[in-house]
Design a protein around this motif. Sequence first.
Motif, short mmCIF file in Angstrom:
data_model
loop_
_atom_site.label_atom_id
_atom_site.label_comp_id
_atom_site.label_asym_id
_atom_site.label_seq_id
_atom_site.Cartn_x
_atom_site.Cartn_y
_atom_site.Cartn_z
N LEU A 29 -21.16 14.64 -24.61
CA LEU A 29 -21.45 15.89 -23.92
C LEU A 29 -22.96 16.09 -23.79
CD1 LEU A 29 -20.49 18.42 -22.54
CD2 LEU A 29 -20.18 19.48 -24.80
N TRP A 30 -23.71 15.77 -24.83
CA TRP A 30 -25.17 15.92 -24.77
C TRP A 30 -25.77 14.96 -23.74
CZ3 TRP A 30 -28.35 19.54 -25.27
CH2 TRP A 30 -29.72 19.34 -25.50
N GLY A 120 -28.24 22.91 -26.56
CA GLY A 120 -27.76 21.99 -27.57
C GLY A 120 -26.26 21.79 -27.51
N VAL A 121 -25.78 21.00 -28.44
CA VAL A 121 -24.36 20.68 -28.50
C VAL A 121 -23.93 20.70 -29.97
CG1 VAL A 121 -24.71 18.17 -28.63
CG2 VAL A 121 -22.60 19.08 -27.64
N GLU A 122 -22.68 21.05 -30.19
CA GLU A 122 -22.14 21.03 -31.56
C GLU A 122 -20.67 20.64 -31.50
OE1 GLU A 122 -21.33 25.77 -32.25
OE2 GLU A 122 -23.36 25.01 -32.54
N ALA A 123 -20.22 20.06 -32.58
CA ALA A 123 -18.80 19.67 -32.70
C ALA A 123 -17.97 20.90 -33.03
CB ALA A 123 -18.65 18.62 -33.80
N ALA A 129 -16.21 19.24 -28.21
CA ALA A 129 -17.62 19.56 -28.40
C ALA A 129 -17.97 20.76 -27.53
CB ALA A 129 -18.50 18.37 -28.02
N GLU A 130 -18.99 21.49 -27.92
CA GLU A 130 -19.40 22.66 -27.16
C GLU A 130 -20.88 22.55 -26.83
OE1 GLU A 130 -18.09 27.10 -27.39
OE2 GLU A 130 -19.54 26.70 -28.99
N LEU A 131 -21.18 22.71 -25.57
CA LEU A 131 -22.55 22.75 -25.07
C LEU A 131 -22.97 24.21 -25.03
CD1 LEU A 131 -24.82 21.00 -23.83
CD2 LEU A 131 -23.74 21.38 -21.60
N TRP A 132 -24.16 24.52 -25.48
CA TRP A 132 -24.61 25.91 -25.48
C TRP A 132 -26.04 26.00 -24.94
CZ3 TRP A 132 -28.94 26.36 -28.35
CH2 TRP A 132 -29.12 25.48 -29.42
N SER A 133 -26.36 27.16 -24.45
CA SER A 133 -27.67 27.43 -23.89
C SER A 133 -28.02 28.88 -24.18
CB SER A 133 -27.65 27.19 -22.38
OG SER A 133 -28.88 27.52 -21.79
N GLU A 134 -29.25 29.11 -24.56
CA GLU A 134 -29.70 30.48 -24.79
C GLU A 134 -31.13 30.61 -24.29
OE1 GLU A 134 -30.38 33.88 -28.23
OE2 GLU A 134 -29.26 32.07 -28.75
#
Length: 177
Positions: A29-30, A120-123, A129-134
Amino acid sequence: MTDVLDQWLPDPVIRSRHRRAAEATPEALWEAAKSVRLEETRRLGRLVGWRIPGVRGEQTYHELFRAYPFNVLEESDERLVSGLCGRIWTLARDYPRLDGPGAFAEWDEGGTVRVAFAHGVEALEDGRAELWSEARVQPVDTSARLRLKAVWAVVGPFERLVGAEPLALAARRAETA
């Protein structure tokens, strides 16, 4: 995720967050997220090209956040934190060049803001997996706060449509890889 930007902008006036899960490993995902080009995101790509000097459609967002007018504040194998400073509401596009994370942290020129972006990404526990943005925006003074609030009153309602666009594309790309 939210702790990532706390050290850079703990008390923002504006905060924007997006998340997108995918049936993929965090690494896949990253990698997919790092490959998304500005020209692949119609709304956000055009907006970025209009606001940031020197961007090209074939440029990836990962490249964008690592080059002027952005400064890499921190980076690891699963995230990138970047920042910029200036008068983001003007048409001048004259963002100052900063000399690293320290200059970003100490920025205090009146009538300007500091903006920090974290991706970023986290399991996830279910194997996805989850991609996140802030993104966070913090004005330096009252003048900047008033200008920022006026701009956000116009732009803010559309942020949800624009900000999640690259994440959805990255998730689809990772799932079909």
